[in-house]
Design an enzyme around this catalytic site. Structure first.
Site, short mmCIF file in Angstrom:
data_model
loop_
_atom_site.label_atom_id
_atom_site.label_comp_id
_atom_site.label_asym_id
_atom_site.label_seq_id
_atom_site.Cartn_x
_atom_site.Cartn_y
_atom_site.Cartn_z
N CYS A 64 -1.62 -3.09 18.37
CA CYS A 64 -1.04 -1.75 18.41
C CYS A 64 -0.92 -1.33 19.87
O CYS A 64 -0.92 -2.17 20.76
CB CYS A 64 -1.84 -0.75 17.56
SG CYS A 64 -3.46 -0.33 18.24
N ARG A 65 -0.85 -0.04 20.12
CA ARG A 65 -0.66 0.43 21.51
C ARG A 65 -1.92 0.26 22.34
O ARG A 65 -1.89 -0.26 23.43
CB ARG A 65 -0.22 1.89 21.51
CG ARG A 65 0.19 2.42 22.87
CD ARG A 65 0.58 3.88 22.80
NE ARG A 65 -0.58 4.71 22.55
CZ ARG A 65 -1.40 5.19 23.49
NH1 ARG A 65 -1.16 4.93 24.76
NH2 ARG A 65 -2.43 5.94 23.17
#
Length: 100
Positions: A64-65
């Protein structure tokens, strides 16, 4: 505790040509900014509906980020018998290739 892989470890595995199962759980607009080549995009909210597309015999690396959402996905899938590994630091720390 969830198994982890660093961005550097993942980059080395990709450079060595290892066959990996990468799943990016970010939202569409985040993935539009760039995704690791070979990663499959399944937004976090769709994981429960798409679990049947995953194989319990394979290990999946979740991205993810920052590493927080992917960690939550790993906890969820491990509770359901899947092998999951979280890429710590997420795309914020990824220095490898991305495709847009």
């Amino acid at each position: 505790m969830v198994k982890e892989i660093t961005t550097e470890e993942l980059q080395k595995k990709l450079e060595n040509g290892e066959s990996l199962h990468l799943i990016d759980v970010r939202e569409n607009e985040e993935v539009a900014e760039g995704i690791i080549p070979g990663a499959v995009h399944i937004p976090m909210g769709e994981i429960p509906q798409k679990m049947d597309q995953l194989d319990t015999d394979k290990e999946y690396i979740f991205i993810c980020r920052s590493g927080r959402r992917s960690e939550n996905v790993c906890f969820f899938l491990e509770d359901h018998g899947y092998q999951a590994r979280n890429m710590v630091g997420g795309m914020l720390e990824w220095n490898g290739e991305v495709k847009r």
